[in-house]
Design an enzyme around this catalytic site. Structure first.
Site, PDB file in Angstrom:
ATOM      1  N   ARG A   1       3.598   7.537   9.438  1.00 19.75           N
ATOM      2  CA  ARG A   1       3.386   8.987   9.305  1.00 19.75           C
ATOM      3  C   ARG A   1       2.377   9.513  10.316  1.00 19.75           C
ATOM      4  O   ARG A   1       2.566  10.580  10.897  1.00 19.75           O
ATOM      5  CB  ARG A   1       2.864   9.316   7.896  1.00 19.75           C
TER       6      ARG A   1
ATOM      7  N   GLU B   1      -0.826  -8.902  -1.544  1.00 20.99           N
ATOM      8  CA  GLU B   1      -1.311  -8.381  -0.254  1.00 20.99           C
ATOM      9  C   GLU B   1      -2.535  -7.485  -0.457  1.00 20.99           C
ATOM     10  O   GLU B   1      -2.607  -6.354   0.030  1.00 20.99           O
ATOM     11  CB  GLU B   1      -0.205  -7.623   0.504  1.00 20.99           C
TER      12      GLU B   1
ATOM     13  N   HIS C   1       7.564   4.022  12.692  1.00 24.77           N
ATOM     14  CA  HIS C   1       7.800   4.900  11.544  1.00 24.77           C
ATOM     15  C   HIS C   1       6.549   5.514  10.932  1.00 24.77           C
ATOM     16  O   HIS C   1       6.650   6.398  10.098  1.00 24.77           O
ATOM     17  CB  HIS C   1       8.517   4.138  10.428  1.00 24.77           C
TER      18      HIS C   1
ATOM     19  N   GLU D   1      -1.874   5.030   3.428  1.00 22.60           N
ATOM     20  CA  GLU D   1      -1.903   3.646   2.940  1.00 22.60           C
ATOM     21  C   GLU D   1      -3.309   3.091   2.756  1.00 22.60           C
ATOM     22  O   GLU D   1      -3.553   2.297   1.845  1.00 22.60           O
ATOM     23  CB  GLU D   1      -1.108   2.734   3.887  1.00 22.60           C
TER      24      GLU D   1
ATOM     25  N   HIS E   1      14.290   4.048  11.858  1.00 20.64           N
ATOM     26  CA  HIS E   1      13.946   4.310  10.455  1.00 20.64           C
ATOM     27  C   HIS E   1      14.689   5.557   9.962  1.00 20.64           C
ATOM     28  O   HIS E   1      14.968   6.472  10.742  1.00 20.64           O
ATOM     29  CB  HIS E   1      12.427   4.520  10.388  1.00 20.64           C
TER      30      HIS E   1
ATOM     31  N   ASP F   1       0.812  -1.221   0.000  1.00 15.18           N
ATOM     32  CA  ASP F   1       0.000   0.000   0.000  1.00 15.18           C
ATOM     33  C   ASP F   1       0.841   1.264   0.000  1.00 15.18           C
ATOM     34  O   ASP F   1       0.420   2.313   0.474  1.00 15.18           O
ATOM     35  CB  ASP F   1      -0.904  -0.021   1.243  1.00 15.18           C
TER      36      ASP F   1
HETATM   37  C1  UD1 Z   1       6.933   4.341   3.370  1.00 11.16           C
HETATM   38  C2  UD1 Z   1       5.498   3.904   3.045  1.00 11.16           C
HETATM   39  C3  UD1 Z   1       4.918   3.104   4.203  1.00 11.16           C
HETATM   40  C4  UD1 Z   1       5.819   1.970   4.596  1.00 11.16           C
HETATM   41  C5  UD1 Z   1       7.217   2.496   4.865  1.00 11.16           C
HETATM   42  C6  UD1 Z   1       8.143   1.350   5.140  1.00 11.16           C
HETATM   43  C7  UD1 Z   1       4.254   5.463   1.664  1.00 11.16           C
HETATM   44  C8  UD1 Z   1       3.317   6.596   1.649  1.00 11.16           C
HETATM   45  N1  UD1 Z   1       4.653   5.064   2.865  1.00 11.16           N
HETATM   46  O1  UD1 Z   1       6.861   5.264   4.435  1.00 11.16           O
HETATM   47  O2  UD1 Z   1       3.649   2.572   3.810  1.00 11.16           O
HETATM   48  O3  UD1 Z   1       5.309   1.371   5.776  1.00 11.16           O
HETATM   49  O4  UD1 Z   1       7.692   3.199   3.714  1.00 11.16           O
HETATM   50  O5  UD1 Z   1       9.282   1.748   5.825  1.00 11.16           O
HETATM   51  O6  UD1 Z   1       4.606   4.954   0.637  1.00 11.16           O
HETATM   52  N2  UD1 Z   1      14.555   7.955   3.936  1.00 11.16           N
HETATM   53  C9  UD1 Z   1      15.913   7.926   3.667  1.00 11.16           C
HETATM   54  N3  UD1 Z   1      16.463   6.772   3.203  1.00 11.16           N
HETATM   55  C10 UD1 Z   1      15.739   5.631   3.012  1.00 11.16           C
HETATM   56  C11 UD1 Z   1      14.368   5.667   3.309  1.00 11.16           C
HETATM   57  C12 UD1 Z   1      13.794   6.845   3.752  1.00 11.16           C
HETATM   58  O7  UD1 Z   1      16.606   8.918   3.829  1.00 11.16           O
HETATM   59  O8  UD1 Z   1      16.306   4.611   2.614  1.00 11.16           O
HETATM   60  C13 UD1 Z   1      13.954   9.211   4.437  1.00 11.16           C
HETATM   61  C14 UD1 Z   1      13.819  10.297   3.339  1.00 11.16           C
HETATM   62  O9  UD1 Z   1      14.056  11.543   3.897  1.00 11.16           O
HETATM   63  C15 UD1 Z   1      12.349  10.179   2.949  1.00 11.16           C
HETATM   64  C16 UD1 Z   1      11.712   9.830   4.296  1.00 11.16           C
HETATM   65  O10 UD1 Z   1      12.652   8.953   4.925  1.00 11.16           O
HETATM   66  O11 UD1 Z   1      11.873  11.363   2.384  1.00 11.16           O
HETATM   67  C17 UD1 Z   1      10.358   9.201   4.245  1.00 11.16           C
HETATM   68  O12 UD1 Z   1      10.303   8.123   3.316  1.00 11.16           O
HETATM   69  P1  UD1 Z   1       8.898   7.759   2.610  1.00 11.16           P
HETATM   70  O13 UD1 Z   1       9.102   6.589   1.719  1.00 11.16           O
HETATM   71  O14 UD1 Z   1       8.304   8.977   1.992  1.00 11.16           O
HETATM   72  O15 UD1 Z   1       7.947   7.387   3.809  1.00 11.16           O
HETATM   73  P2  UD1 Z   1       8.013   6.237   4.888  1.00 11.16           P
HETATM   74  O16 UD1 Z   1       7.519   6.821   6.149  1.00 11.16           O
HETATM   75  O17 UD1 Z   1       9.338   5.576   4.851  1.00 11.16           O
HETATM   76  N1  UDP Z   2      13.081  -4.649   8.856  1.00 10.36           N
HETATM   77  C1  UDP Z   2      14.425  -4.836   8.575  1.00 10.36           C
HETATM   78  N2  UDP Z   2      15.362  -4.054   9.205  1.00 10.36           N
HETATM   79  C2  UDP Z   2      15.008  -3.102  10.102  1.00 10.36           C
HETATM   80  C3  UDP Z   2      13.627  -2.915  10.399  1.00 10.36           C
HETATM   81  C4  UDP Z   2      12.688  -3.690   9.755  1.00 10.36           C
HETATM   82  O1  UDP Z   2      14.777  -5.701   7.781  1.00 10.36           O
HETATM   83  O2  UDP Z   2      15.910  -2.430  10.628  1.00 10.36           O
HETATM   84  C5  UDP Z   2      12.084  -5.442   8.119  1.00 10.36           C
HETATM   85  C6  UDP Z   2      11.086  -6.219   8.935  1.00 10.36           C
HETATM   86  O3  UDP Z   2      11.545  -7.531   9.150  1.00 10.36           O
HETATM   87  C7  UDP Z   2       9.827  -6.202   8.077  1.00 10.36           C
HETATM   88  C8  UDP Z   2       9.969  -4.948   7.266  1.00 10.36           C
HETATM   89  O4  UDP Z   2      11.301  -4.507   7.393  1.00 10.36           O
HETATM   90  O5  UDP Z   2       9.788  -7.279   7.157  1.00 10.36           O
HETATM   91  C9  UDP Z   2       8.999  -3.927   7.764  1.00 10.36           C
HETATM   92  O6  UDP Z   2       9.293  -2.692   7.242  1.00 10.36           O
HETATM   93  P1  UDP Z   2       8.628  -1.371   7.784  1.00 10.36           P
HETATM   94  O7  UDP Z   2       8.281  -1.539   9.196  1.00 10.36           O
HETATM   95  O8  UDP Z   2       9.548  -0.282   7.387  1.00 10.36           O
HETATM   96  O9  UDP Z   2       7.330  -1.238   6.876  1.00 10.36           O
HETATM   97  P2  UDP Z   2       5.825  -1.778   7.001  1.00 10.36           P
HETATM   98  O10 UDP Z   2       5.845  -3.253   7.090  1.00 10.36           O
HETATM   99  O11 UDP Z   2       5.201  -1.100   8.175  1.00 10.36           O
HETATM  100  O12 UDP Z   2       5.187  -1.280   5.733  1.00 10.36           O
END
Ligand code: UD1
Ligand code: UDP
Length: 359
Positions: A206, A116, A204, A130, A236, A94
């Site tokens: 939002r 999923e 993590h 999501e 995160h 999502d």
């Molecule tokens: C996203 C997904 C969420 C999922 C999560 C998994 C959306 C709207 N949200 O949220 O459903 O649960 O990923 O973790 O798609 N950033 C880095 N490096 C990275 C990753 C993130 O610097 O490798 C930072 C960046 O500043 C980025 C911010 O994190 O702008 C947020 O990342 P984003 O993908 O927009 O949202 P998540 O909260 O990670």
């Molecule tokens: N995970 C990981 N390393 C970490 C934290 C989480 O490999 O440091 C894995 C975890 O096992 C799970 C997935 O990341 O499979 C979950 O990711 P996240 O919580 O970011 O996203 P969500 O599942 O909420 O979309």
């Protein structure tokens, strides 16, 4: 048959890789598109599964807005889909990546399969965005791969065609079974921490960023101090999450704050934890495979199967309710349990369904 798989964030890699590898290992023609919505966390996971994207859209920017991700993905994916013309596009979950790729394929009249499908919290704003993403994806897909019976019922309730819906289990269990066989939990864990009495934490979402996240952290910190237990927390990469964590528990001696870890190391941490406090989706699905109880630090859940099976508590996000839930989790001792989310054979089921349909 040419199948295209799209992912962009950490959980999408984990849950898509087993399906992609299943198709690839059978000699099917596959294309892998990475949006890189998560630059570092996606790359970390790609290495674990030893896969290499054919295209990398490199969309991530610091503090990206949702609209920015949508527009960058859609603009950059269109020429690739037009050139490759796959028979089917797979999206997972999502995220904004999943929604954007789905919409781009739909606009080009390419059938989409949703891995999923059917998860619903019932609240359009929680999880945000999501819940909207998954509803929009499901309504536009040819194949809806629901992980559980409950997910299928959600889709039927929305009037979606039963012939498009297949219960296959959650592919995260395929991923963890694939990895679990190959690793030594204890030695991986020792590379990260020297504690063997700890709560594993991830946060993590939002909609939790702000006061809710602060309350969850304060409740956990209070419990840890009173019970002399550590909290291992891979933080995160989101800078807004990092700021709150730093302000609340950055100097707390009970907290072991570490960088996000790869999947091998994360499973080793899950394996050694007393229990888990999280707002993650994937972690809730994995924890039962390690007999770990989950405190779900959220207001709603799209995974009621966990709570109904007595494997977790929906704790809310106030300091009092989270503290209470942690206290309860501390008293639980789960013995070998069946994971309500899957059995590790989801990829095989998905393959058979698709192969049976598309020549
Ligand atoms: C996203 C997904 C969420 C999922 C999560 C998994 C959306 C709207 N949200 O949220 O459903 O649960 O990923 O973790 O798609 N950033 C880095 N490096 C990275 C990753 C993130 O610097 O490798 C930072 C960046 O500043 C980025 C911010 O994190 O702008 C947020 O990342 P984003 O993908 O927009 O949202 P998540 O909260 O990670
Ligand atoms: N995970 C990981 N390393 C970490 C934290 C989480 O490999 O440091 C894995 C975890 O096992 C799970 C997935 O990341 O499979 C979950 O990711 P996240 O919580 O970011 O996203 P969500 O599942 O909420 O979309």
């Amino acid at each position: 048959m040419k199948s295209c798989f799209v992912f962009g964030t950490r959980p999408e890699v984990i849950k898509t890789a087993p399906v992609y590898l299943y198709f690839k290992n059978l000699g099917e023609e596959v294309i892998l598109i990475a949006t890189a919505q998560h630059r570092e966390m996606m790359d970390m996971m790609i290495k674990v599964f030893n896969i290499k994207p054919d295209y990398d859209l490199d969309v991530m920017t610091q503090n990206q807005s949702l609209n920015m991700i949508v527009s960058r993905v859609m603009e950059r994916i269109e020429p690739i889909l037009m050139k490759e013309r796959p028979d089917i596009v797979f999206v997972q979950g999502d995220t904004t990546t999943a929604l954007s790729a789905c919409l781009a394929a739909f606009h080009l009249s390419i059938p989409v399969a949703h891995i999923e499908a059917g998860l619903r919290s019932g609240d359009l704003y929680d999880p945000f965005p999501e819940e909207l993403n998954r509803r929009l994806i499901d309504v536009s897909c040819r194949y809806l791969f629901a992980p559980t019976k409950r997910a299928k019922e959600n889709l039927l309730r929305e009037g979606l065609d039963e012939n498009r819906i297949f219960i296959v289990g959650n592919t995260v269990i395929d991923a963890l079974e694939l990895i679990r066989k190959k690793i030594n939990m204890v030695s991986l864990r020792k590379e990260l921490i020297d504690s063997d009495y700890y709560i594993l934490m991830t946060l993590h979402r939002r909609e939790n960023i702000g006061e809710k996240m602060r309350s969850i952290l304060r409740a956990t910190a209070d419990f840890a101090q009173k019970n002399d237990i550590r909290v291992v927390f891979p933080v995160h990469k989101n800078p807004n999450v990092r700021q709150i964590v730093d302000e609340e528990v950055g100097k707390n001696p009970n907290f072991i704050l570490i960088e996000p870890v790869d999947y091998l190391h994360f499973l080793s941490l899950l394996d050694g934890a007393k229990f888990v406090v999280t707002d993650s989706g994937g972690v809730q699905e994995e924890a039962p495979s390690f007999n770990k109880f989950v405190v779900v630090a959220r207001q709603t859940t799209e995974r009621p199967e966990l709570i109904e099976a007595g494997l977790g508590i929906l704790a809310g996000t106030s300091k009092e309710t989270v503290y209470e839930a942690i206290n309860e989790a501390n008293r639980k001792n789960l013995n070998s349990i069946e994971n309500p989310f899957g059995d590790g054979k989801s990829s095989e089921r998905i393959y058979k369904i698709i192969r049976g349909d598309i020549a």
